[in-house]
Design a protein around this motif. Structure first.
Motif, mmCIF file in Angstrom:
data_model
loop_
_atom_site.group_PDB
_atom_site.id
_atom_site.type_symbol
_atom_site.label_atom_id
_atom_site.label_comp_id
_atom_site.label_asym_id
_atom_site.label_seq_id
_atom_site.Cartn_x
_atom_site.Cartn_y
_atom_site.Cartn_z
ATOM 1 N N CYS A 1 0.832 -1.208 0.000
ATOM 2 C CA CYS A 1 0.000 0.000 0.000
ATOM 3 C C CYS A 1 0.863 1.254 0.000
ATOM 4 O O CYS A 1 0.605 2.205 -0.749
ATOM 5 N N HIS A 2 1.903 1.272 0.835
ATOM 6 C CA HIS A 2 2.756 2.462 0.926
ATOM 7 C C HIS A 2 3.605 2.646 -0.334
ATOM 8 O O HIS A 2 3.849 3.784 -0.767
ATOM 9 N N ILE A 3 4.065 1.565 -0.931
ATOM 10 C CA ILE A 3 4.861 1.679 -2.155
ATOM 11 C C ILE A 3 4.008 2.219 -3.299
ATOM 12 O O ILE A 3 4.434 3.098 -4.058
ATOM 13 N N ILE A 4 2.778 1.705 -3.422
ATOM 14 C CA ILE A 4 1.869 2.224 -4.451
ATOM 15 C C ILE A 4 1.541 3.692 -4.168
ATOM 16 O O ILE A 4 1.530 4.528 -5.069
ATOM 17 N N GLY A 5 1.287 4.013 -2.896
ATOM 18 C CA GLY A 5 1.020 5.397 -2.518
ATOM 19 C C GLY A 5 2.195 6.303 -2.838
ATOM 20 O O GLY A 5 2.012 7.442 -3.295
ATOM 21 N N ALA A 6 3.423 5.804 -2.626
ATOM 22 C CA ALA A 6 4.625 6.585 -2.923
ATOM 23 C C ALA A 6 4.696 6.922 -4.407
ATOM 24 O O ALA A 6 4.990 8.069 -4.793
ATOM 25 N N ALA A 7 4.412 5.940 -5.259
ATOM 26 C CA ALA A 7 4.443 6.170 -6.697
ATOM 27 C C ALA A 7 3.416 7.221 -7.105
ATOM 28 O O ALA A 7 3.696 8.096 -7.946
ATOM 29 N N LEU A 8 2.245 7.162 -6.496
ATOM 30 C CA LEU A 8 1.186 8.124 -6.819
ATOM 31 C C LEU A 8 1.558 9.531 -6.361
ATOM 32 O O LEU A 8 1.328 10.517 -7.072
ATOM 33 N N LEU A 9 2.147 9.643 -5.177
ATOM 34 C CA LEU A 9 2.546 10.953 -4.659
ATOM 35 C C LEU A 9 3.645 11.567 -5.518
ATOM 36 O O LEU A 9 3.625 12.781 -5.802
ATOM 37 N N LEU A 10 4.607 10.750 -5.927
ATOM 38 C CA LEU A 10 5.681 11.268 -6.781
ATOM 39 C C LEU A 10 5.145 11.657 -8.155
ATOM 40 O O LEU A 10 5.606 12.635 -8.760
ATOM 41 N N LEU A 11 4.161 10.924 -8.644
ATOM 42 C CA LEU A 11 3.516 11.286 -9.904
ATOM 43 C C LEU A 11 2.771 12.606 -9.761
ATOM 44 O O LEU A 11 2.765 13.447 -10.686
ATOM 45 N N ALA A 12 2.161 12.828 -8.594
ATOM 46 C CA ALA A 12 1.376 14.043 -8.351
ATOM 47 C C ALA A 12 2.234 15.300 -8.385
ATOM 48 O O ALA A 12 1.717 16.404 -8.633
ATOM 49 N N THR A 13 3.542 15.160 -8.146
ATOM 50 C CA THR A 13 4.418 16.341 -8.161
ATOM 51 C C THR A 13 4.473 16.995 -9.535
ATOM 52 O O THR A 13 4.811 18.170 -9.658
ATOM 53 N N ARG A 14 4.137 16.229 -10.575
ATOM 54 C CA ARG A 14 4.241 16.733 -11.943
ATOM 55 C C ARG A 14 2.902 17.198 -12.506
ATOM 56 O O ARG A 14 2.818 17.656 -13.644
ATOM 57 N N ILE A 15 1.852 17.079 -11.689
ATOM 58 C CA ILE A 15 0.501 17.388 -12.157
ATOM 59 C C ILE A 15 0.069 18.771 -11.681
ATOM 60 O O ILE A 15 0.205 19.102 -10.499
ATOM 61 N N THR A 16 -0.481 19.560 -12.605
ATOM 62 C CA THR A 16 -0.936 20.906 -12.229
ATOM 63 C C THR A 16 -2.404 21.152 -12.584
ATOM 64 O O THR A 16 -2.925 22.226 -12.291
ATOM 65 N N ASP A 17 -3.065 20.189 -13.210
ATOM 66 C CA ASP A 17 -4.478 20.388 -13.546
ATOM 67 C C ASP A 17 -5.355 19.630 -12.564
ATOM 68 O O ASP A 17 -4.988 18.565 -12.055
ATOM 69 N N TYR A 18 -6.535 20.183 -12.314
ATOM 70 C CA TYR A 18 -7.434 19.635 -11.294
ATOM 71 C C TYR A 18 -7.921 18.214 -11.574
ATOM 72 O O TYR A 18 -7.809 17.345 -10.700
#
Length: 414
Positions: free
Chosen positions: A75-92
């Motif tokens: 769960c935490h590894i998948i969450g980590a990947a999602l959080l790092l992906l979110a750093t590049r997202i700027t649209d709602y």
């Protein structure tokens, strides 16, 4: 390494991951990404959506099919990947989807961390009731340290906070695999889906007292995350009037006083419950929310800083006196056969439905009092204070409960 130290690290990181962004993400989205209040509220409401079903699903996986520490790690590894992906997202729309999936994998880990901790303590022959609370308090410390780290790094209004959270989640995911094994339970011991999500506890709604209690749990749950959503952007809007002040320069440090207060008020709950009973303690919590929001309305980072600090201190009573006391009330009132389900139902009403509606409705309020990008924070906070005041007036009138000192003392002791 000593098992207590290993569990302290586990709990510290569990809430460090959350504390890295929970308090400051709202400010980042409003100030930097220019999201609307409704958009910010909807993204925070994803935690409420996830809390409705994902803890139960992951709990069943850990109970019946896979080791709990492995489910926690994945769960935490998948969450980590999602959080790092979110750093590049700027649209709602894209950020909403990513944070929804992150919530779906993070929210179950709170219960899974408890399960792994309980298992490790049992295997080492320690008393869970005595040993776990001093370990769990390091979770709150981890949350506070994360807030400070993000603040000192200057990430409160940038995607840097998501990097901090993502990297720490990855470390925690790997670390989870090193914890003592907690294999699946025997089929006779495993909880059903209905039991896990609290569906079999809905029978409690047949009792007027419990129906009223759970309804207010949802209504008050709507207030729990409001200052987390908008506290950072609220303080940032003072940067022109009070440039260079502590609250503007270090919003997370100021807001972290709330979490420090929370750890202190936990210690006072046994006294207040024995002295006043659950009804008055819950009323104290609702009234505290009135002051929490009201002091935000009249405070500022300049000459009104003491009012904001007082609001942070009051948060401990507002949050703990309802969440923890409410849980104890459910434990005492529910039939022993459905107590676990009743606690699940309590979580659904507060952190599920309550958090969901609170995120959506608070976003509407913020947008309603925003004109040409300028937010009327005084009206916003007074609106929330008025909502809490209305609950404070109605609650003691319709919630009929007579305090029985000896019985509540027994509940607290357990």
């Amino acid at each position: 390494m000593n098992i207590r130290i290993r569990l302290i690290i586990l709990n510290f990181l569990q809430f460090f991951v959350w504390g890295s962004w929970l308090i400051s993400l709202g400010g980042y989205m409003i100030v930097t990404l220019k999201f609307t209040g409704v958009e910010v509220g909807s993204i925070f409401s994803t935690m409420g959506i996830a809390s409705l079903f994902m803890p139960a699903i992951m709990g069943i996986l850990a109970d019946r099919f896979y080791n709990a520490e492995r489910v926690l790690g994945f769960c935490h590894i998948i969450g980590a990947a999602l959080l790092l992906l979110a750093t590049r997202i700027t649209d709602y729309p894209t950020l909403y989807i990513i944070m929804l999936f992150n919530a779906m994998f993070y929210m179950p880990t709170i219960a899974l961390t408890n399960t792994v901790s309980y298992n490790a303590l049992e295997k080492s022959g320690q008393d869970i009731v005595k040993s776990f609370p001093p370990i769990r308090v390091w979770g709150t410390i981890g949350f506070i340290v994360a807030m400070w780290a993000v603040d000192f790094l200057g990430f409160t209004k940038s995607s840097g906070q998501l990097y901090v959270s993502g990297i720490s989640a990855l470390v925690l995911g790997i670390y989870s695999f090193t914890m003592p094994k907690r294999p699946p339970l025997k089929s006779s011991d495993a909880r059903s889906l209905a039991n896990s999500v609290g569906l079999d506890a809905f029978v409690l709604f047949k009792t007027k007292k419990m129906a009223i209690f759970f309804t207010f749990s949802m209504l008050l749950g709507a207030a729990l995350q409001i200052t987390n959503l908008f506290g950072g952007s609220f303080l940032d809007d003072f940067k022109t009037l009070y440039p260079g002040t502590f609250g503007v320069e270090h919003p997370n440090l100021l807001l972290s006083i709330s979490q420090i207060s929370e750890t202190l008020f936990i210690l006072t709950i046994p006294f207040f419950l024995r002295r006043f009973g659950i009804k008055k303690v819950m009323l104290f919590s609702i009234i505290a929310w009135v002051f929490r929001f009201g002091l935000f309305a009249i405070g500022n980072p300049g000459d009104g800083l003491f009012l904001l600090i007082l609001s942070m201190i009051i948060y401990g009573m507002a949050f703990d006196f309802f969440n923890i006391s409410g849980s104890l009330f459910v434990e005492r009132e529910a039939d022993p056969k459905i107590r676990a389900s009743a606690q699940g139902l309590f979580m659904i009403m507060t952190n599920g439905l309550g958090a969901f509606f609170g995120g959506i409705l608070s976003g509407w309020v913020v947008d309603h009092f925003t004109t040409n990008g300028v937010r009327d924070w005084e009206s916003i906070w007074f609106s929330f204070a008025g909502y809490a005041l209305l609950l404070a007036i109605i609650f003691p009138i319709i919630f009929k409960y007579k305090h029985q000192k000896d019985e509540m003392a027994t509940a607290v002791a357990h």
